[in-house]
Design a protein around this motif. Structure first.
Motif, short mmCIF file in Angstrom:
data_model
loop_
_atom_site.label_atom_id
_atom_site.label_comp_id
_atom_site.label_asym_id
_atom_site.label_seq_id
_atom_site.Cartn_x
_atom_site.Cartn_y
_atom_site.Cartn_z
N PRO A 50 112.71 -11.59 -59.30
CA PRO A 50 112.54 -13.16 -59.29
C PRO A 50 113.49 -14.04 -58.72
O PRO A 50 113.35 -15.18 -58.63
N ALA A 51 114.67 -13.43 -58.01
CA ALA A 51 115.59 -14.23 -57.35
C ALA A 51 115.96 -15.19 -58.10
O ALA A 51 116.33 -15.24 -59.34
N SER A 52 116.09 -16.52 -57.59
CA SER A 52 116.23 -17.65 -58.61
C SER A 52 115.04 -18.50 -58.25
O SER A 52 115.43 -19.89 -58.19
N PHE A 53 113.74 -18.27 -58.40
CA PHE A 53 112.79 -18.78 -57.99
C PHE A 53 112.41 -19.82 -59.33
O PHE A 53 111.89 -20.78 -59.57
N LEU A 54 112.85 -19.43 -60.76
CA LEU A 54 112.48 -19.95 -61.90
C LEU A 54 113.41 -21.03 -62.25
O LEU A 54 114.66 -20.72 -62.32
N LYS A 55 112.99 -22.43 -62.48
CA LYS A 55 113.88 -23.31 -63.23
C LYS A 55 114.15 -23.13 -64.76
O LYS A 55 113.59 -22.05 -65.05
N ASN A 56 115.31 -23.58 -65.18
CA ASN A 56 115.65 -23.10 -66.67
C ASN A 56 114.37 -23.36 -67.66
O ASN A 56 114.20 -22.41 -68.42
N ASP A 57 113.55 -24.47 -67.23
CA ASP A 57 112.55 -24.69 -68.48
C ASP A 57 111.37 -23.40 -68.10
O ASP A 57 110.66 -23.23 -69.16
N GLU A 58 111.38 -23.13 -66.97
CA GLU A 58 110.29 -22.13 -66.61
C GLU A 58 110.70 -20.53 -67.24
O GLU A 58 109.94 -19.85 -67.71
N VAL A 59 112.14 -20.33 -67.18
CA VAL A 59 112.55 -19.23 -67.67
C VAL A 59 112.35 -19.28 -69.30
O VAL A 59 111.89 -18.29 -69.89
N SER A 60 112.49 -20.43 -69.77
CA SER A 60 112.20 -20.55 -71.16
C SER A 60 110.82 -20.34 -71.78
O SER A 60 110.55 -20.13 -72.86
N ALA A 61 109.87 -20.51 -70.61
CA ALA A 61 108.60 -20.43 -71.19
C ALA A 61 108.08 -18.83 -70.88
O ALA A 61 106.99 -18.88 -71.31
N LEU A 62 108.84 -18.25 -70.24
CA LEU A 62 108.54 -16.97 -70.22
C LEU A 62 108.25 -16.19 -71.78
O LEU A 62 109.14 -16.61 -72.55
N LYS A 63 107.05 -15.47 -71.79
CA LYS A 63 107.14 -14.80 -73.27
C LYS A 63 107.67 -13.34 -73.30
O LYS A 63 108.64 -13.12 -72.21
N LYS A 64 107.05 -12.52 -73.96
CA LYS A 64 107.62 -11.00 -73.87
C LYS A 64 107.50 -10.54 -72.52
O LYS A 64 106.41 -10.36 -72.00
N VAL A 65 108.57 -9.94 -71.78
CA VAL A 65 108.54 -9.40 -70.61
C VAL A 65 109.24 -7.89 -70.80
O VAL A 65 110.11 -7.68 -71.46
N ASP A 66 108.37 -6.87 -70.57
CA ASP A 66 108.88 -5.56 -70.99
C ASP A 66 109.53 -5.12 -69.93
O ASP A 66 110.69 -4.48 -70.26
N LEU A 67 109.48 -5.46 -68.65
CA LEU A 67 110.44 -4.80 -67.49
C LEU A 67 110.65 -5.80 -66.52
O LEU A 67 109.78 -6.42 -65.97
N MET A 68 112.14 -5.87 -65.69
CA MET A 68 112.46 -6.67 -64.90
C MET A 68 112.66 -5.76 -63.68
O MET A 68 113.57 -4.81 -63.93
#
Ligand SMILES: [Zn+2]
Length: 242
Positions: A50-68
């Protein structure tokens, strides 16, 4: 990525991505740019590079992620602070190339952080991951994962390595710039080994993407090429197991 440019928040699209109804034979993809992808089945979700592609509010919009998963430590694939923010928002376990894992040692709790060894298989709940050594400027690990029963390959921005043991229904392959090791030819050779039903492109210029698509059309007519634009999503259906 080049210079950071103004981009409207896609937080609502990310929320929508996590609620898309999916059948057993489907995965949904949200492309972040370069090698960054969110992928999910009906019950599991992963995020690659994901590098730094996501803005703060987009990170907050993520739901359950099992694996990065992180393929290597180049800035367009990995930023420690962003990885930590995504971990905090999602609780995702992290599987990372050893240099990346080392940089996350004081940011991710040890029970959630795994340093990926080539040739090994890892299980994170119902998500399985095989680590495969790639070829790049510096160390790189590629991943074949099983999510929702579907095999998915992610080629980082590697040059060609033998992938004949990694047949997958969907392959995300790097077709060129800004990677010094990726090219349409190398991506085509990767796809020839993996034999995916669907090949998604990443990295590369428009011309390189088209070149890859053309090669696949000519030599592997059974494989469909999908060229996604950054910050778009797509649901992909596959036929029964590999
Ligand atoms: Zn790189």
């Amino acid at each position: 990525m080049g210079p950071i440019m103004f981009r409207k928040s896609q937080a609502n699209q990310i929320k929508e991505f996590f609620t898309l109804p999916l059948k057993n034979n489907e995965l949904a993809f949200f492309y972040l740019g370069v090698s960054g992808f969110l992928a999910r089945s009906a019950d599991q979700a992963v995020i690659f590079d994901p590098a730094s592609f996501l803005k703060n509010d987009e990170v907050s919009a993520l739901k359950k992620v099992d694996l990065m998963l992180f393929t290597h430590d180049h800035f367009d694939h990995f930023r420690a602070g962003d990885a930590q923010a995504i971990f905090k928002a999602t609780g995702a376990a992290v599987l990372a190339e050893p240099k990346v894992a080392n940089k996350l040692k004081d940011k991710i709790p040890p029970e959630k952080l795994v340093s990926a060894e080539s040739g090994k298989t890892y299980a994170f709940g119902d998500v399985m991951a095989n680590a495969v050594v790639g070829i790049h400027r510096g160390p790189i690990i590629l991943y074949q994962i099983k999510i929702g029963g579907i095999m998915l390959f992610h080629g980082g921005d590697s040059g060609y390595v033998n992938l004949k043991d990694y047949h997958s229904q969907i392959a995300i392959v790097p077709v060129g710039r800004m990677s010094p090791t990726a090219s349409p030819e190398n991506a085509f050779k990767m796809a020839s080994d993996i034999k995916p039903q669907v090949a998604l492109t990443m990295h590369g210029s428009d011309k390189q993407k088209q070149e890859f698509e053309q090669k696949v059309k000519e030599a592997m007519p059974q494989t469909k090429v999908i060229i996604m634009q950054p910050f778009t999503m797509q649901t992909i259906a596959v036929q029964s197991p590999v």
